[in-house]
Design a protein around this motif. Sequence first.
Motif, PDB file in Angstrom:
ATOM      1  N   ARG A   1       0.972  -1.340  -0.212  1.00  0.00           N
ATOM      2  CA  ARG A   1       0.002   0.025   0.014  1.00  0.00           C
ATOM      3  C   ARG A   1       0.792   1.278   0.178  1.00  0.00           C
ATOM      4  O   ARG A   1       0.354   2.327   0.601  1.00  0.00           O
TER       5      ARG A   1
ATOM      6  N   PRO B   1       2.141   4.470  -1.177  1.00  0.00           N
ATOM      7  CA  PRO B   1       1.624   5.408  -2.384  1.00  0.00           C
ATOM      8  C   PRO B   1       2.431   5.689  -3.369  1.00  0.00           C
ATOM      9  O   PRO B   1       2.096   6.398  -4.477  1.00  0.00           O
TER      10      PRO B   1
ATOM     11  N   PHE C   1       1.455   2.435  -5.879  1.00  0.00           N
ATOM     12  CA  PHE C   1       0.153   2.494  -6.165  1.00  0.00           C
ATOM     13  C   PHE C   1      -0.659   3.575  -5.744  1.00  0.00           C
ATOM     14  O   PHE C   1      -0.739   4.143  -4.652  1.00  0.00           O
ATOM     15  N   ASP C   2      -1.357   4.068  -6.920  1.00  0.00           N
ATOM     16  CA  ASP C   2      -2.098   5.167  -6.697  1.00  0.00           C
ATOM     17  C   ASP C   2      -3.396   4.950  -5.620  1.00  0.00           C
ATOM     18  O   ASP C   2      -4.098   3.831  -5.948  1.00  0.00           O
ATOM     19  N   ASP C   3      -3.937   5.858  -4.853  1.00  0.00           N
ATOM     20  CA  ASP C   3      -4.881   5.635  -4.018  1.00  0.00           C
ATOM     21  C   ASP C   3      -4.853   4.069  -3.336  1.00  0.00           C
ATOM     22  O   ASP C   3      -5.880   3.383  -3.502  1.00  0.00           O
ATOM     23  N   PRO C   4      -3.776   3.931  -2.773  1.00  0.00           N
ATOM     24  CA  PRO C   4      -3.362   2.533  -2.371  1.00  0.00           C
ATOM     25  C   PRO C   4      -4.572   1.800  -1.440  1.00  0.00           C
ATOM     26  O   PRO C   4      -4.678   0.511  -1.318  1.00  0.00           O
TER      27      PRO C   4
ATOM     28  N   ARG D   1      -7.671   1.998  -1.931  1.00  0.00           N
ATOM     29  CA  ARG D   1      -8.902   1.505  -2.459  1.00  0.00           C
ATOM     30  C   ARG D   1      -8.668   0.190  -3.295  1.00  0.00           C
ATOM     31  O   ARG D   1      -7.788  -0.064  -3.828  1.00  0.00           O
TER      32      ARG D   1
ATOM     33  N   ASP E   1      -9.478  -2.034  -5.924  1.00  0.00           N
ATOM     34  CA  ASP E   1      -9.966  -2.195  -7.520  1.00  0.00           C
ATOM     35  C   ASP E   1      -9.399  -3.118  -8.391  1.00  0.00           C
ATOM     36  O   ASP E   1      -8.031  -3.410  -8.490  1.00  0.00           O
TER      37      ASP E   1
ATOM     38  N   ARG F   1      -7.046  -2.369 -11.259  1.00  0.00           N
ATOM     39  CA  ARG F   1      -5.883  -1.793 -10.990  1.00  0.00           C
ATOM     40  C   ARG F   1      -4.722  -2.136 -12.014  1.00  0.00           C
ATOM     41  O   ARG F   1      -4.230  -3.481 -12.062  1.00  0.00           O
TER      42      ARG F   1
ATOM     43  N   ASN G   1      -1.615  -1.874 -12.307  1.00  0.00           N
ATOM     44  CA  ASN G   1      -0.119  -2.533 -11.603  1.00  0.00           C
ATOM     45  C   ASN G   1      -0.372  -3.363 -10.658  1.00  0.00           C
ATOM     46  O   ASN G   1       0.481  -3.262  -9.586  1.00  0.00           O
TER      47      ASN G   1
END
Length: 434
Positions: A343, A345, A348-351, A353, A355, A358, A360
Amino acid sequence: MTLQYWLRWLSLQGVPRVVLRVQSRRGDTFARMLGPEGIADPHPYLEKLRAQGTLVKTPLPWVTCDHAVVRTVLRDNRFGVRSSARIEIPELLQKFANRVPPPANPADPPAMLRMNPPEHTAMRRPVVSAFTPRAIQKLRNRVETVTEELLDAMPANGSVDMVEAFASRVPIAIIFEMLGLPPEDQEKFLFWGEEMTPMLDVGISWRAYDRAMRAAQQLNDYLDGHIERLRRAPGEDILSAMITGGDLDHYALKANTSIIIGAGFETTANLIGHAVTLLLSHPEQLDRLRAEPELWPNAVEEVLRYEPPVFITARSALTDLELEGIQLPQGAMIMLSLAGANRDPAVFDDPHRFDVARPNANQHLAFSSGVHACFGANLARMEAGHALRALFERFPDMRSAAPPRLRRQLTFRGYEHMPVQLGRSAHATRSAAG
């Protein structure tokens, strides 16, 4: 158990347990994360540690949640695994710990989990061939059959414990086949596994340690007989290959069999359990998978990123070295939070969340990396991917019947119970329509 085993617990678990409690009362973030509140929800504690820097010195070990640092340490041959307690203990107690060899188990040498190269390399070699992509592909038909049998046994419009009825049953059936074990003994192994996994945590109680040692002894006694049978009549399973290879003595065979069970069973059971809970609590993500079923493999990677089956691991400096501009002496221990790295950041974008699309998600470190990367990773992915899709297609109305309950342990983080209401069976509906 004997006085010697109590002294072993005191040296390896009892002293760390006291240290952790003292540090927790003093407000130490890492110690509190290993306590009851942290085990229930460790992520706020991980974020506090992340805010303190990429490599944080606690009153106990160094700790990192940084993806780049975790990956570097896992791949750096200047670091190795530890074979003793993960918190420094008095030398006298260490001598007591070393005087009493425990039953063969995954938490002590010569299990691969506690060995470094070149010994680790020699032990791992006869095992990894059974977990190659080609070997895993050959198991796919068996996974599909086991999954269908388990789903057929579930009562439409009824309630089940998803851990007991499904998440643990798919992987245990496959690992039994791989080890040449009789299917009727699965219940014993499920019990022994539940009792033994706390040994990989820090500071467990004497009661938990005593139960774990008793389970380990029962498993040892069982494997003594099974290994002797395979010596007389080897099959095509992993354990037979390890026996006929001749590189491991009897004790090491038992220790590494328990590791194979953990790699092939425990991680997959936790992965399936986390996935079911996450998808039921994120219905919009489940809807997307139904609309785009090609996303299922990526969804498995996202579950691994978001809630890895193994939460934390440790490495020790094998020499004096520098890391992140910090001088570390030989023996310095670093706790590596795989969950924290997943997680990060910076990667990972908006870790926080969940998704399933995602892009990656597969950059997670849920299966570790380097020489100790989980050799059961390909098997876990294949089993979970098929089992989860089949489960949610068979029971499209499935919902939680009660809050799921996590085990009270952190290293192998997974669910103990997960009551669900299955709802209608799409299979029965199609049969009736036909």
